[in-house]
Design a protein around this motif. Structure first.
Motif, PDB file in Angstrom:
ATOM      1  N   PHE A 142      23.789  44.191  17.125  1.00  0.00           N
ATOM      2  CA  PHE A 142      23.731  44.739  18.730  1.00  0.00           C
ATOM      3  C   PHE A 142      23.486  46.557  18.469  1.00  0.00           C
ATOM      4  O   PHE A 142      23.233  47.067  19.531  1.00  0.00           O
ATOM      5  CB  PHE A 142      25.327  44.821  19.646  1.00  0.00           C
ATOM      6  N   ASN A 143      22.185  46.093  17.402  1.00  0.00           N
ATOM      7  CA  ASN A 143      21.692  47.179  17.010  1.00  0.00           C
ATOM      8  C   ASN A 143      22.615  48.493  16.963  1.00  0.00           C
ATOM      9  O   ASN A 143      21.822  49.308  17.587  1.00  0.00           O
ATOM     10  CB  ASN A 143      20.150  46.908  17.935  1.00  0.00           C
ATOM     11  N   LEU A 144      23.637  48.617  16.703  1.00  0.00           N
ATOM     12  CA  LEU A 144      24.209  49.689  16.680  1.00  0.00           C
ATOM     13  C   LEU A 144      23.906  50.331  15.115  1.00  0.00           C
ATOM     14  O   LEU A 144      25.111  50.431  14.224  1.00  0.00           O
ATOM     15  CB  LEU A 144      26.008  49.382  17.281  1.00  0.00           C
ATOM     16  N   SER A 165      22.296  53.782   6.646  1.00  0.00           N
ATOM     17  CA  SER A 165      22.320  55.048   8.226  1.00  0.00           C
ATOM     18  C   SER A 165      21.115  56.136   7.996  1.00  0.00           C
ATOM     19  O   SER A 165      20.928  56.285   9.075  1.00  0.00           O
ATOM     20  CB  SER A 165      23.774  55.373   8.290  1.00  0.00           C
ATOM     21  N   ILE A 166      21.362  56.588   6.648  1.00  0.00           N
ATOM     22  CA  ILE A 166      20.345  57.944   6.733  1.00  0.00           C
ATOM     23  C   ILE A 166      18.589  57.101   7.033  1.00  0.00           C
ATOM     24  O   ILE A 166      17.822  57.414   7.912  1.00  0.00           O
ATOM     25  CB  ILE A 166      19.942  58.553   5.635  1.00  0.00           C
ATOM     26  N   VAL A 167      18.551  56.182   6.338  1.00  0.00           N
ATOM     27  CA  VAL A 167      17.431  55.364   6.718  1.00  0.00           C
ATOM     28  C   VAL A 167      17.585  54.945   8.108  1.00  0.00           C
ATOM     29  O   VAL A 167      15.973  54.983   9.190  1.00  0.00           O
ATOM     30  CB  VAL A 167      17.067  53.952   5.889  1.00  0.00           C
ATOM     31  N   LEU A 168      17.982  54.473   8.990  1.00  0.00           N
ATOM     32  CA  LEU A 168      18.348  53.979  10.353  1.00  0.00           C
ATOM     33  C   LEU A 168      17.991  55.188  11.493  1.00  0.00           C
ATOM     34  O   LEU A 168      17.199  54.786  12.706  1.00  0.00           O
ATOM     35  CB  LEU A 168      19.535  53.065  10.955  1.00  0.00           C
ATOM     36  N   PHE A 169      18.480  56.101  11.006  1.00  0.00           N
ATOM     37  CA  PHE A 169      18.724  57.317  12.158  1.00  0.00           C
ATOM     38  C   PHE A 169      17.689  58.385  11.190  1.00  0.00           C
ATOM     39  O   PHE A 169      17.382  58.896  12.498  1.00  0.00           O
ATOM     40  CB  PHE A 169      20.059  58.380  11.288  1.00  0.00           C
ATOM     41  N   PHE A 170      16.845  58.784  10.718  1.00  0.00           N
ATOM     42  CA  PHE A 170      15.746  59.230  10.188  1.00  0.00           C
ATOM     43  C   PHE A 170      15.105  59.002   9.440  1.00  0.00           C
ATOM     44  O   PHE A 170      13.383  59.747   9.734  1.00  0.00           O
ATOM     45  CB  PHE A 170      16.645  60.296   9.064  1.00  0.00           C
ATOM     46  N   THR A 171      14.577  57.662   9.470  1.00  0.00           N
ATOM     47  CA  THR A 171      13.311  57.609   9.568  1.00  0.00           C
ATOM     48  C   THR A 171      12.693  56.280   9.918  1.00  0.00           C
ATOM     49  O   THR A 171      13.455  55.257  11.075  1.00  0.00           O
ATOM     50  CB  THR A 171      12.649  56.478   7.738  1.00  0.00           C
TER      51      THR A 171
END
Length: 156
Positions: free
Chosen positions: A29-31, A95-101
């Motif tokens: 669900f791309n969450l 999470s860091i990669v998904l949110f900030f890059t």
């Protein structure tokens, strides 16, 4: 007389099943927020086992409802905490990669790795993180452990 550590094998499987389901839902669900929540839950479980959200749900809901009964086995919890710590690290980095890059594919790859390793643990009974822990112990990088719940590493 040496005390052999004990743990609840059903609680470990429940915890891994939760990680499996949460990682799958986050990906399907791309969450990314669910990746972060799962990573934080695993980190807390590894650092402070008594405060594990998975253990709380297991004991307060699953066991009380009679869905599972504890299955206490002779096993050292340290390799399992190590495995949780590795899973937490992968998910928190994801999470860091998904949110900030913009390199979200890297974050999802890390999440899928955790999903696959949790699936192997749940369905086959092989804990890759525990396996790494045992070999690090053989090489003198971690404390040596005799019991792992399923495998008997007598040479360690």
């Amino acid at each position: 007389m040496v005390s052999i550590p004990r743990l609840d094998a059903h609680m470990l499987k429940f915890s891994q099943s939760c990680v499996l389901v949460l990682a799958a839902l986050s990906f399907l669900f791309n969450l990314p927020i669910l990746v972060l929540i799962t990573g934080l839950a695993l980190a807390l479980s590894a650092a402070v086992p008594a405060a594990s959200p998975f253990k709380f749900i297991y004991r307060q809901i699953v066991v009380r409802a009679g869905l599972l009964k504890p299955r206490i086995v002779e096993d050292d919890p340290a390799p399992h905490r190590f495995a949780q710590g590795i899973g937490a690290t992968f998910l928190l980095v994801a999470s860091i990669v998904l949110f900030f890059t913009p390199a979200t594919i890297v974050g999802w790859i890390l999440t899928v790795i955790v999903f696959l390793l949790a699936a192997i643990n749940v369905f086959v009974g092989f804990c890759a993180g525990c396996f790494v822990y045992y070999y690090l112990g053989r090489w003198g990088l971690m404390p040596r452990v005799r019991y792992d719940g399923g495998f008997r590493w007598r040479g360690i």
